[in-house]
Design a protein around this motif. Structure first.
Motif, PDB file in Angstrom:
ATOM      1  N   GLU A 175     -27.652   4.768  -0.635  1.00  0.00           N
ATOM      2  CA  GLU A 175     -28.100   4.707   0.696  1.00  0.00           C
ATOM      3  C   GLU A 175     -26.813   4.748   1.599  1.00  0.00           C
ATOM      4  O   GLU A 175     -26.734   5.401   2.609  1.00  0.00           O
ATOM      5  CB  GLU A 175     -28.853   3.689   0.631  1.00  0.00           C
ATOM      6  CG  GLU A 175     -30.090   3.345   0.243  1.00  0.00           C
ATOM      7  CD  GLU A 175     -30.757   2.155   0.367  1.00  0.00           C
ATOM      8  OE1 GLU A 175     -30.040   1.170   0.676  1.00  0.00           O
ATOM      9  OE2 GLU A 175     -31.929   1.972  -0.263  1.00  0.00           O
ATOM     10  N   LEU A 178     -25.691   8.459   1.798  1.00  0.00           N
ATOM     11  CA  LEU A 178     -26.415   9.012   2.834  1.00  0.00           C
ATOM     12  C   LEU A 178     -25.996   8.781   4.198  1.00  0.00           C
ATOM     13  O   LEU A 178     -26.029   9.784   5.092  1.00  0.00           O
ATOM     14  CB  LEU A 178     -27.862   8.946   2.598  1.00  0.00           C
ATOM     15  CG  LEU A 178     -28.507   9.406   1.199  1.00  0.00           C
ATOM     16  CD1 LEU A 178     -29.883   9.038   1.000  1.00  0.00           C
ATOM     17  CD2 LEU A 178     -28.376  11.022   1.163  1.00  0.00           C
ATOM     18  N   GLU A 179     -25.657   7.429   4.323  1.00  0.00           N
ATOM     19  CA  GLU A 179     -25.473   7.141   5.850  1.00  0.00           C
ATOM     20  C   GLU A 179     -24.090   7.479   6.114  1.00  0.00           C
ATOM     21  O   GLU A 179     -23.861   8.186   7.307  1.00  0.00           O
ATOM     22  CB  GLU A 179     -25.337   5.418   5.832  1.00  0.00           C
ATOM     23  CG  GLU A 179     -26.585   4.579   5.686  1.00  0.00           C
ATOM     24  CD  GLU A 179     -26.565   3.401   5.685  1.00  0.00           C
ATOM     25  OE1 GLU A 179     -25.424   2.742   5.654  1.00  0.00           O
ATOM     26  OE2 GLU A 179     -27.628   2.587   5.866  1.00  0.00           O
ATOM     27  N   SER A 180     -23.121   7.808   5.201  1.00  0.00           N
ATOM     28  CA  SER A 180     -21.682   8.173   5.369  1.00  0.00           C
ATOM     29  C   SER A 180     -21.981   9.817   5.787  1.00  0.00           C
ATOM     30  O   SER A 180     -21.206  10.154   6.692  1.00  0.00           O
ATOM     31  CB  SER A 180     -20.874   8.054   4.243  1.00  0.00           C
ATOM     32  OG  SER A 180     -20.896   6.693   4.028  1.00  0.00           O
ATOM     33  N   GLU A 181     -22.789  10.448   4.872  1.00  0.00           N
ATOM     34  CA  GLU A 181     -22.928  11.709   5.338  1.00  0.00           C
ATOM     35  C   GLU A 181     -23.425  11.907   6.788  1.00  0.00           C
ATOM     36  O   GLU A 181     -23.062  12.927   7.418  1.00  0.00           O
ATOM     37  CB  GLU A 181     -23.666  12.289   4.179  1.00  0.00           C
ATOM     38  CG  GLU A 181     -23.027  12.506   2.776  1.00  0.00           C
ATOM     39  CD  GLU A 181     -24.138  13.122   1.918  1.00  0.00           C
ATOM     40  OE1 GLU A 181     -25.356  13.400   2.108  1.00  0.00           O
ATOM     41  OE2 GLU A 181     -23.730  13.462   0.636  1.00  0.00           O
ATOM     42  N   LEU A 182     -24.315  11.409   7.125  1.00  0.00           N
ATOM     43  CA  LEU A 182     -25.060  11.304   8.340  1.00  0.00           C
ATOM     44  C   LEU A 182     -23.927  11.037   9.367  1.00  0.00           C
ATOM     45  O   LEU A 182     -23.873  11.715  10.374  1.00  0.00           O
ATOM     46  CB  LEU A 182     -26.239  10.607   8.471  1.00  0.00           C
ATOM     47  CG  LEU A 182     -26.904  10.508   9.879  1.00  0.00           C
ATOM     48  CD1 LEU A 182     -27.502  11.741  10.144  1.00  0.00           C
ATOM     49  CD2 LEU A 182     -27.933   9.319   9.960  1.00  0.00           C
ATOM     50  N   TYR A 183     -23.244  10.105   9.139  1.00  0.00           N
ATOM     51  CA  TYR A 183     -22.088   9.651  10.071  1.00  0.00           C
ATOM     52  C   TYR A 183     -21.163  10.804  10.236  1.00  0.00           C
ATOM     53  O   TYR A 183     -20.668  11.034  11.415  1.00  0.00           O
ATOM     54  CB  TYR A 183     -21.493   8.356   9.834  1.00  0.00           C
ATOM     55  CG  TYR A 183     -20.372   7.955  10.571  1.00  0.00           C
ATOM     56  CD1 TYR A 183     -20.316   7.541  11.834  1.00  0.00           C
ATOM     57  CD2 TYR A 183     -18.911   8.445  10.036  1.00  0.00           C
ATOM     58  CE1 TYR A 183     -19.241   7.021  12.511  1.00  0.00           C
ATOM     59  CE2 TYR A 183     -17.895   7.977  10.627  1.00  0.00           C
ATOM     60  CZ  TYR A 183     -17.979   7.319  12.110  1.00  0.00           C
ATOM     61  OH  TYR A 183     -16.854   7.198  12.856  1.00  0.00           O
ATOM     62  N   LYS A 185     -21.688  13.965   9.738  1.00  0.00           N
ATOM     63  CA  LYS A 185     -22.216  15.185  10.631  1.00  0.00           C
ATOM     64  C   LYS A 185     -21.975  14.681  11.872  1.00  0.00           C
ATOM     65  O   LYS A 185     -21.534  15.690  12.871  1.00  0.00           O
ATOM     66  CB  LYS A 185     -23.268  15.401  10.068  1.00  0.00           C
ATOM     67  CG  LYS A 185     -23.677  16.071   8.712  1.00  0.00           C
ATOM     68  CD  LYS A 185     -25.271  16.224   8.260  1.00  0.00           C
ATOM     69  CE  LYS A 185     -25.289  16.518   6.939  1.00  0.00           C
ATOM     70  NZ  LYS A 185     -26.655  16.977   6.525  1.00  0.00           N
ATOM     71  N   GLN A 186     -22.419  13.549  12.528  1.00  0.00           N
ATOM     72  CA  GLN A 186     -22.488  13.251  13.864  1.00  0.00           C
ATOM     73  C   GLN A 186     -21.032  13.348  14.110  1.00  0.00           C
ATOM     74  O   GLN A 186     -20.761  13.897  15.484  1.00  0.00           O
ATOM     75  CB  GLN A 186     -23.073  11.934  13.831  1.00  0.00           C
ATOM     76  CG  GLN A 186     -24.594  11.709  13.598  1.00  0.00           C
ATOM     77  CD  GLN A 186     -25.245  10.470  13.857  1.00  0.00           C
ATOM     78  OE1 GLN A 186     -24.396   9.512  13.764  1.00  0.00           O
ATOM     79  NE2 GLN A 186     -26.312  10.290  13.670  1.00  0.00           N
TER      80      GLN A 186
END
Length: 276
Positions: A175, A178-183, A185-186
């Protein structure tokens, strides 16, 4: 494996070593296998106050007891007499279980109402009890089936708890990934937007600097430079007049002077010439 093999096969008159040696080997695995468990809970579950039992206590109360057992067995030749020494590891097992309870309370700041704390306390108590009370099972001679069932149940409980903890940890790490990948990307999008913004700003500053250099080349006055730049940016005469608090006719007069100095006849030519 050593405990199960020795406990299941020994003593056996068909195997070499005789009764005394075989019993000593079988009891050795029974004494020394529980020595690992305090160290396991000390490291595996971060129970810091179990350090004494993990590094010192098991050797004093289990290893030394075994050697006394062997000496008594050798001197008397009577297994039942030698088994009396099992009272020491039995009492020690009670101390270890109490130490586990205190260690878990300390780990969770004396709050054992959480699911994780209660789960750890119950499972460790259940899985350590059979192994640390193994001397009682042996002394009372409850049989190999009960002994193997109780001790191996402890192994399985420890395995189940450890697997559950590892699965939970892996899920949490997944989890977080996934949060790191989303961050990322942003953050990458924000970075691209910032780069584009800075690039446009630099380009604008470069054009303004080039414009001012060209204005100086044609020897425009400060007021003419100001008006020329506003015209260059697309301002109307009326807008320029309002911003500079002058009459619109004055703006037109300045623009005529600018056209004359730069040798252009309209706004398009002015912008082109001052931008090259």
């Amino acid at each position: 494996m050593a405990y199960n093999i020795s406990g299941g096969l020994l003593p056996d008159p068909k195997l070499p070593g005789g009764f005394f040696v075989q019993e000593c080997v079988a009891y050795a695995t029974g004494f020394f296998t529980p020595c690992y468990f305090p160290y396991y809970v000390y490291k595996g579950f971060d129970l810091k106050t179990m350090k004494f039992h993990a590094r010192v206590g098991v050797f004093i109360f289990l290893a030394v007891s075994y050697f006394i057992f062997v000496i008594l067995f050798a001197m008397t030749g009577n297994l039942e007499v030698a088994k009396n020494i099992l009272i020491v590891p039995t009492l020690y097992s009670v101390w270890v279980l109490y130490s586990v309870y205190k260690a878990i309370r300390l780990k969770y700041d004396n709050q054992i109402k959480s699911q994780e704390a209660r789960e750890e306390l119950i499972v460790l108590a259940l899985c350590l009890s059979p192994w640390l009370t193994l001397p009682i099972i042996t002394y009372l001679d409850l049989g190999q089936a009960i002994e193997a069932t109780a001790t191996n149940a402890g192994f399985l409980l420890l395995l189940a708890l450890h697997v559950k903890r590892n699965v939970s940890q892996l899920r949490l790490e997944h989890e977080r990934l996934l949060e790191s990948e989303l961050y990322l990307k942003q953050w990458n999008q924000i970075l691209q937007q910032e780069v584009e913004k800075r690039t446009k700003e630099i380009d604008r500053l470069n054009r303004e600097e080039k414009f001012r250099i060209n204005c100086s080349h044609y020897q425009l006055t400060n007021r003419e430079k100001e008006i020329a730049f506003m015209v260059y940016m697309g301002e109307t005469y009326k807008s320029v007049a309002e911003k500079l608090f002058i009459a619109e006719r004055t703006v037109a007069k300045h623009v005529q002077n600018i056209f004359y100095k730069i040798r252009v006849s309209n706004r398009v030519e002015l912008c082109h010439k001052l931008n090259t």
